[in-house]
Structures are given as C-alpha cells and as structure tokens.
Design a protein around this motif. Sequence first.
Motif, short mmCIF file in Angstrom:
data_model
loop_
_atom_site.label_atom_id
_atom_site.label_comp_id
_atom_site.label_asym_id
_atom_site.label_seq_id
_atom_site.Cartn_x
_atom_site.Cartn_y
_atom_site.Cartn_z
N ALA A 25 -9.25 54.19 -35.00
CA ALA A 25 -9.09 53.69 -33.83
C ALA A 25 -9.81 54.45 -32.98
O ALA A 25 -11.17 54.61 -32.18
N GLU A 26 -9.01 55.27 -33.12
CA GLU A 26 -8.98 56.78 -32.44
C GLU A 26 -10.90 57.46 -32.92
O GLU A 26 -11.64 57.52 -31.66
N LEU A 27 -11.15 57.49 -34.01
CA LEU A 27 -12.38 58.01 -34.29
C LEU A 27 -13.66 56.96 -33.63
O LEU A 27 -14.56 57.55 -33.28
N LEU A 28 -13.35 55.62 -33.51
CA LEU A 28 -14.33 54.81 -33.13
C LEU A 28 -14.24 54.95 -31.49
O LEU A 28 -14.85 53.81 -31.22
N GLY A 29 -13.02 55.08 -30.75
CA GLY A 29 -12.96 55.52 -29.18
C GLY A 29 -12.80 53.99 -28.95
O GLY A 29 -13.06 53.57 -27.84
N ARG A 30 -11.77 53.49 -29.34
CA ARG A 30 -11.24 51.87 -29.02
C ARG A 30 -9.69 52.90 -28.02
O ARG A 30 -9.10 53.85 -28.59
N ALA A 31 -9.29 51.47 -27.32
CA ALA A 31 -8.18 51.76 -26.58
C ALA A 31 -6.99 51.97 -27.47
O ALA A 31 -5.63 52.50 -27.27
N THR A 32 -6.72 50.89 -28.44
CA THR A 32 -5.65 51.14 -29.52
C THR A 32 -5.40 52.55 -30.29
O THR A 32 -4.54 52.51 -31.70
N GLY A 33 -6.11 53.42 -29.85
CA GLY A 33 -6.82 54.27 -31.10
C GLY A 33 -5.25 55.21 -31.02
O GLY A 33 -4.39 55.19 -29.44
N GLU A 35 -8.10 50.16 -50.95
CA GLU A 35 -8.15 48.94 -49.93
C GLU A 35 -7.51 49.01 -48.96
O GLU A 35 -7.92 48.36 -47.98
N GLU A 36 -6.10 50.10 -48.92
CA GLU A 36 -5.54 50.38 -47.74
C GLU A 36 -6.73 50.99 -46.33
O GLU A 36 -6.40 50.14 -44.99
N MET A 37 -7.26 51.87 -47.02
CA MET A 37 -8.83 52.36 -45.84
C MET A 37 -9.50 51.74 -45.79
O MET A 37 -9.88 51.52 -44.45
N ARG A 38 -10.24 50.69 -46.05
CA ARG A 38 -10.73 49.61 -46.21
C ARG A 38 -10.07 48.39 -45.27
O ARG A 38 -10.86 48.04 -44.21
N LEU A 39 -9.32 48.01 -44.95
CA LEU A 39 -8.37 47.47 -44.44
C LEU A 39 -8.40 48.23 -42.92
O LEU A 39 -8.15 47.34 -41.74
N ALA A 40 -7.75 49.07 -43.08
CA ALA A 40 -6.98 49.63 -41.38
C ALA A 40 -8.56 50.10 -40.95
O ALA A 40 -8.84 49.76 -39.88
N ALA A 41 -9.86 50.82 -41.16
CA ALA A 41 -10.91 50.62 -41.01
C ALA A 41 -11.08 49.31 -40.04
O ALA A 41 -11.66 49.29 -39.19
N ALA A 42 -11.44 48.07 -40.78
CA ALA A 42 -11.92 47.10 -40.82
C ALA A 42 -10.80 46.47 -39.42
O ALA A 42 -11.39 45.79 -38.36
N HIS A 43 -9.20 46.37 -39.40
CA HIS A 43 -8.59 46.45 -38.27
C HIS A 43 -9.44 47.32 -37.07
O HIS A 43 -9.47 46.41 -35.31
N ALA A 44 -9.49 48.76 -37.17
CA ALA A 44 -10.24 49.21 -36.02
C ALA A 44 -11.38 49.27 -35.74
O ALA A 44 -11.23 48.99 -34.19
N THR A 66 -12.31 45.48 -34.96
CA THR A 66 -11.89 44.61 -33.54
C THR A 66 -11.57 44.83 -32.82
O THR A 66 -10.81 43.93 -31.44
N GLN A 67 -10.87 46.46 -32.73
CA GLN A 67 -10.39 47.04 -31.39
C GLN A 67 -11.08 46.82 -30.06
O GLN A 67 -11.91 47.33 -30.21
N PRO A 68 -10.73 46.97 -29.09
CA PRO A 68 -11.39 47.38 -27.75
C PRO A 68 -11.42 47.94 -27.32
O PRO A 68 -10.95 49.36 -27.52
N GLU A 69 -12.57 48.79 -26.22
CA GLU A 69 -12.96 50.07 -25.65
C GLU A 69 -12.07 50.03 -25.02
O GLU A 69 -11.80 49.28 -24.20
N PRO A 70 -12.03 51.30 -24.06
CA PRO A 70 -11.14 51.50 -23.44
C PRO A 70 -11.64 51.49 -22.08
O PRO A 70 -12.92 51.21 -21.77
N SER A 71 -10.24 50.23 -20.73
CA SER A 71 -11.37 50.19 -19.58
C SER A 71 -11.88 51.35 -18.40
O SER A 71 -10.89 52.45 -18.75
#
Length: 319
Positions: free
Chosen positions: A89-97, A290-299, A301-306
């Motif tokens: 999520a951090e790599l993708l710049g998401r709020a929950t990173g 599989e662990e990393m596939r699921l972790a990336a898929a979850h990330a 779906t996360q929102p960007e920071p406001s």
Amino acid sequence: MTLADAATAVQRRDLPLYETMLRIRAFEETALELQRRGKVPGALHPATGHEAIAAGVCARLGPADHVVSYYRCHGHALACGLDPAAMFAELLGRATGLNKGKGGSMHLADRSHRFLGGNSIVGANVGIAAGMAAALRIRKEPGAVVVFFGDGAVGAGVVLETLRIAAHQRLPLLFVCENNGYQDRTRSELVSGIAPGAVAAGLGVPSVSVDGNDVRAVAGTAAELLPLVRDERTARFLDASTYLRDFHCQFGPEPPGEYRPLDEVRQWRARDPLSRADFDLTEPRRRAAEEMRLAAAHALTQPEPSPGTVCDDLTVARW
Ligand SMILES: Cc1ncc(C[n+]2csc(CCOP(=O)(O)OP(=O)(O)O)c2C)c(N)n1
C-alpha cells in the motif's frame, strides 16, 4: 542419528532463512509487476539477488536491535517482520500504507519493528544509524544497530566520517555493505580501486568478507559479529559480495534495459542465492507467491490519501 535424520535437522534449521528469501523474491517480483502496470508512483529499486544478505543478517537480530536501510529496503523490511500488505500500500501511495502513502518505496519505516527506515540519499542512512547507535550507548541501553547500504555509499563523505567516529567512540554499529559491484549503472572498479572492507579497516572498523549469496554463510557471520557489536560495543563491517538479479531501478512502466555484460549477468544468475538449497523449495515458493499476490491485491483496493492530510505528520525543526 541417521544420515537422513541429520539432513532433516539441517533442513529444519535452514528452512526459515530460505522462506524469508522466497518472500522477498516474491514481494519484489510482484512490486515490479505493479510498476510495469503503471501502478507505482516513483522509482522502485528491487533487491532481487540480494536476498541472502537481508535474510541472513536479520535472522540473527536480537529483540533490542535496530535496523536502518537504504533505498533498496523492501527485503530488509520484510526480514524485520513488516506487514507486506502495508508495504505494498505504501509503494502504491495509498492512505493505509505503512507511512500513509507519503514515503513510497524508498522510505519504508516501522518503529514498532525497530525498522528505522530506508533513505533515498546515498550514505545519509549511515549517519542516522550512527546517531541511533550513539543514543543506545549514551543511554546505556542494550542492542546493536545494523545499517545496510551499497558499495558506492562507501565513497560518500558521511560514511567515511561515520566509520571513523564509530571506531573511535565504540558505537554498537554493524555496517553491512551489499557489495554488488555497481554504483547505479557504473561499475565500481571504475570509481574506486579500494574494496569497501579495506576502507573500513583503514579507518579503524574491522571488516569480514562473506559470500553474500550464501544465506547460511551470511547468517553464520552475523551470528559471530552481532554479539561483539552488541555486548562489547565495538563497530564491525560486513562486506557481502552479491549481484543484482534485475537492475538498479525501474521508473515508470518501461524496464530500464541491461547495462551490464550479458556473460557477467549469466554467471551471477547461476549463483542465485535461492539455488543453494539442498532441499525442495516448491511448496515454500508457492506459499510466498500466494502471500504476496493476496497482499498486493488487498493494497490495490485501498484509497489514496485525502489532499487535506498533506501537511499532517510533518516534523518542524526548531532553530
Ligand atoms: C547523495 C546522493 N548522490 C547521488 C544519488 C543518486 N544515486 C542513487 S543510487 C546511486 C548509486 C549508489 O551506489 P551503491 O551505494 O553502490 O548502491 P547500488 O548501486 O547498489 O544501488 C546514486 C549515485 C543519491 N541518491 N544521493
């Protein structure tokens, strides 16, 4: 004990080292794939090929030890126990990173795991690690600080100064040089004729060389050095030879292309740290992917920071 029992005992002891390497490899390959799909804002520095250094050293950390990394920090973060979904999520710049999406790939940090962060400025992390080591020493707190960096960083003034200070002030600091023979895309031999370990030794920090693609050798050497650093408060330098399996850095969807002789790349690929296992890695490899596939898929779906949070979490220096 039969020969088969002995082999199983060795496998049981070494399997966690290989599992950590497989998780790092799977994380990096997934991250590169996200980068190729244009999902990662900013640069991505993969540590494929370097896995044995992160896995071997971090496996021997004690509960009071701290780690400081450089811009190639994903593997160290994972080996220190950071959550891969929060890292993606951090790599993708998401709020929950891990750092609310504001640090990105080069600045992963998580104090709860004593992982004090990556750093995009070559050598700056080494000075920060020395500050942490000095704090431990002054406050008489237990533990060592481990700092990872590339061989090019040994040419930075701050690293040369830190080596000298660490030797003189007996800082509990383990310098770990990921010596991949290149500094960015420049062959290190063109820049310096002195090996990193020799520079360190010349400035008063004893150095040990290790095959950085042999996870057992790295873990064994770390197990010898860390107690010295931790308990005798004496800085040490680990010069770990390795090679990047991919490339220095990927910026945007286009891979950067090869900048090294193909023969050299082939020779090092044959020495891949994951090819050294004398037991079957099929199942752990599948689990890691599989662990990393699921972790990336979850990330994803996360929102960007406001935009309203842009000034939150800033530290203002007082003069
Ligand atoms: C102070 C500073 N100067 C230059 C750069 C640009 N830069 C990024 S990586 C790099 C090469 C560093 O080489 P090395 O420490 O061997 O690391 P590696 O090539 O293995 O990534 C340079 C010069 C930077 N980030 N910081």
